[in-house]
Scaffold this motif. Structure first.
Motif, PDB file in Angstrom:
ATOM      1  N   MET A  79       0.781  -1.209   0.197  1.00 29.86           N
ATOM      2  CA  MET A  79      -0.087   0.004   0.131  1.00 29.86           C
ATOM      3  C   MET A  79       0.887   1.326  -0.090  1.00 29.86           C
ATOM      4  N   ALA A  80       1.917   1.236   0.629  1.00 31.70           N
ATOM      5  CA  ALA A  80       3.021   2.329   0.652  1.00 31.70           C
ATOM      6  C   ALA A  80       3.431   2.573  -0.534  1.00 31.70           C
ATOM      7  N   ASP A  81       3.844   1.502  -1.362  1.00 33.23           N
ATOM      8  CA  ASP A  81       4.420   1.652  -2.760  1.00 33.23           C
ATOM      9  C   ASP A  81       3.317   2.304  -3.429  1.00 33.23           C
ATOM     10  N   ASP A  82       2.176   1.803  -3.466  1.00 33.81           N
ATOM     11  CA  ASP A  82       1.083   2.333  -4.370  1.00 33.81           C
ATOM     12  C   ASP A  82       0.898   3.626  -4.104  1.00 33.81           C
ATOM     13  N   LEU A  83       0.705   4.006  -2.685  1.00 37.33           N
ATOM     14  CA  LEU A  83       0.698   5.453  -2.394  1.00 37.33           C
ATOM     15  C   LEU A  83       1.595   6.472  -3.159  1.00 37.33           C
ATOM     16  N   LYS A  84       2.822   5.939  -3.124  1.00 28.78           N
ATOM     17  CA  LYS A  84       4.263   6.615  -3.503  1.00 28.78           C
ATOM     18  C   LYS A  84       3.960   6.896  -4.883  1.00 28.78           C
ATOM     19  N   ASN A  85       3.676   5.916  -5.571  1.00 31.55           N
ATOM     20  CA  ASN A  85       3.268   6.135  -7.057  1.00 31.55           C
ATOM     21  C   ASN A  85       2.192   6.602  -7.365  1.00 31.55           C
ATOM     22  N   ARG A  86       1.249   6.876  -6.813  1.00 25.04           N
ATOM     23  CA  ARG A  86       0.057   7.655  -7.016  1.00 25.04           C
ATOM     24  C   ARG A  86       0.436   9.301  -6.618  1.00 25.04           C
TER      25      ARG A  86
ATOM     26  N   ILE B 212       2.623  10.715  -9.387  1.00 31.14           N
ATOM     27  CA  ILE B 212       1.748  10.908 -10.686  1.00 31.14           C
ATOM     28  C   ILE B 212       0.949  12.311 -10.458  1.00 31.14           C
ATOM     29  N   LEU B 213       0.529  12.363  -9.242  1.00 30.56           N
ATOM     30  CA  LEU B 213      -0.210  13.632  -8.741  1.00 30.56           C
ATOM     31  C   LEU B 213       0.945  14.771  -9.052  1.00 30.56           C
ATOM     32  N   TYR B 214       1.991  14.823  -8.479  1.00 35.69           N
ATOM     33  CA  TYR B 214       3.065  15.822  -8.513  1.00 35.69           C
ATOM     34  C   TYR B 214       3.598  16.327  -9.947  1.00 35.69           C
ATOM     35  N   LYS B 215       3.570  15.120 -10.633  1.00 35.39           N
ATOM     36  CA  LYS B 215       3.928  15.318 -11.954  1.00 35.39           C
ATOM     37  C   LYS B 215       2.865  16.072 -12.861  1.00 35.39           C
ATOM     38  N   GLY B 216       1.743  15.568 -12.569  1.00 34.51           N
ATOM     39  CA  GLY B 216       0.385  16.231 -13.037  1.00 34.51           C
ATOM     40  C   GLY B 216       0.238  17.691 -12.753  1.00 34.51           C
TER      41      GLY B 216
ATOM     42  N   LYS C  43       2.609  19.895 -12.180  1.00 38.33           N
ATOM     43  CA  LYS C  43       3.494  20.655 -12.779  1.00 38.33           C
ATOM     44  C   LYS C  43       3.200  20.921 -14.311  1.00 38.33           C
ATOM     45  N   ARG C  44       2.201  20.368 -14.896  1.00 31.91           N
ATOM     46  CA  ARG C  44       1.769  20.638 -16.324  1.00 31.91           C
ATOM     47  C   ARG C  44       1.252  21.776 -16.460  1.00 31.91           C
ATOM     48  N   ALA C  45       1.195  22.422 -17.729  1.00 33.62           N
ATOM     49  CA  ALA C  45       0.680  23.666 -17.972  1.00 33.62           C
ATOM     50  C   ALA C  45      -0.949  23.688 -17.629  1.00 33.62           C
ATOM     51  N   ALA C  46      -1.639  22.487 -17.951  1.00 31.49           N
ATOM     52  CA  ALA C  46      -2.992  22.891 -17.650  1.00 31.49           C
ATOM     53  C   ALA C  46      -3.419  23.347 -16.417  1.00 31.49           C
ATOM     54  N   LEU C  47      -2.776  23.213 -15.251  1.00 30.70           N
ATOM     55  CA  LEU C  47      -3.101  23.756 -13.962  1.00 30.70           C
ATOM     56  C   LEU C  47      -2.907  25.274 -14.142  1.00 30.70           C
ATOM     57  N   GLY C  48      -1.738  25.626 -14.688  1.00 29.90           N
ATOM     58  CA  GLY C  48      -1.405  26.946 -14.909  1.00 29.90           C
ATOM     59  C   GLY C  48      -2.367  27.645 -15.559  1.00 29.90           C
ATOM     60  N   GLU C  49      -2.913  27.015 -16.835  1.00 29.33           N
ATOM     61  CA  GLU C  49      -4.109  27.734 -17.716  1.00 29.33           C
ATOM     62  C   GLU C  49      -5.414  27.840 -16.757  1.00 29.33           C
ATOM     63  N   ALA C  50      -5.619  26.818 -16.088  1.00 29.53           N
ATOM     64  CA  ALA C  50      -6.808  26.855 -15.193  1.00 29.53           C
ATOM     65  C   ALA C  50      -6.787  28.146 -14.087  1.00 29.53           C
ATOM     66  N   TYR C  51      -5.667  28.204 -13.687  1.00 31.49           N
ATOM     67  CA  TYR C  51      -5.137  29.268 -12.545  1.00 31.49           C
ATOM     68  C   TYR C  51      -5.328  30.650 -13.235  1.00 31.49           C
ATOM     69  N   ASN C  52      -4.551  30.924 -14.383  1.00 28.33           N
ATOM     70  CA  ASN C  52      -5.219  32.138 -15.269  1.00 28.33           C
ATOM     71  C   ASN C  52      -6.725  32.146 -15.532  1.00 28.33           C
ATOM     72  N   GLY C  53      -7.178  31.058 -15.788  1.00 24.93           N
ATOM     73  CA  GLY C  53      -8.546  31.093 -16.179  1.00 24.93           C
ATOM     74  C   GLY C  53      -9.536  31.754 -14.893  1.00 24.93           C
ATOM     75  N   ASP C  54      -9.160  31.181 -13.708  1.00 25.98           N
ATOM     76  CA  ASP C  54      -9.680  31.755 -12.586  1.00 25.98           C
ATOM     77  C   ASP C  54      -9.480  33.164 -12.141  1.00 25.98           C
ATOM     78  N   ASN C  55      -8.199  33.415 -12.397  1.00 28.19           N
ATOM     79  CA  ASN C  55      -8.072  34.911 -12.219  1.00 28.19           C
ATOM     80  C   ASN C  55      -8.886  35.672 -13.115  1.00 28.19           C
ATOM     81  N   SER C  56      -9.140  35.278 -14.433  1.00 27.95           N
ATOM     82  CA  SER C  56      -9.454  36.077 -15.458  1.00 27.95           C
ATOM     83  C   SER C  56     -11.033  36.078 -15.078  1.00 27.95           C
ATOM     84  N   PHE C  57     -11.706  35.157 -14.520  1.00 30.09           N
ATOM     85  CA  PHE C  57     -13.027  35.073 -14.019  1.00 30.09           C
ATOM     86  C   PHE C  57     -13.199  36.188 -12.814  1.00 30.09           C
ATOM     87  N   ALA C  58     -12.207  35.988 -11.727  1.00 30.32           N
ATOM     88  CA  ALA C  58     -12.235  36.835 -10.673  1.00 30.32           C
ATOM     89  C   ALA C  58     -12.237  38.348 -11.227  1.00 30.32           C
ATOM     90  N   ASP C  59     -11.529  38.607 -12.129  1.00 32.39           N
ATOM     91  CA  ASP C  59     -11.329  39.926 -12.662  1.00 32.39           C
ATOM     92  C   ASP C  59     -12.548  40.576 -13.157  1.00 32.39           C
TER      93      ASP C  59
END
Length: 75
Positions: free
Chosen positions: A23-30, A33-37, A39-55
């Motif tokens: 279970m610890a190995d599975d949690l480490k792998n998950r 994967i979450l950490y790598k995901g 760092k992707r640009a998709a989260l940065g774009e979502a953040y920018n979209g949220d800021n635009s909506f707030a503006d």
């Protein structure tokens, strides 16, 4: 008395240790994967979209100097 003199030798204990390690190995792998995901640009774009909506909401509700509008930190 106990059926096993040393708990480490019992099959049940060995099975539980193996299960926890698996279970610890599975949690480490998950987590990796979450950490790598994250760092992707998709989260940065979502953040920018949220800021635009707030503006947009701020512009709709009034300017920053409008005495009738509340900023996020004021309530």
């Amino acid at each position: 008395m106990s059926a096993f003199l040393k708990l480490e030798d019992s099959p049940m204990f060995q099975k539980q240790i193996w299960s926890l390690e698996h279970m610890a190995d599975d949690l480490k792998n998950r987590c990796q994967i979450l950490y790598k995901g994250s760092k992707r640009a998709a989260l940065g774009e979502a953040y920018n979209g949220d800021n635009s909506f707030a503006d947009s909401l701020e512009a709709f509700g009034g300017a920053k100097d409008d005495p009738y509008s509340l900023s996020i930190g004021e309530y």
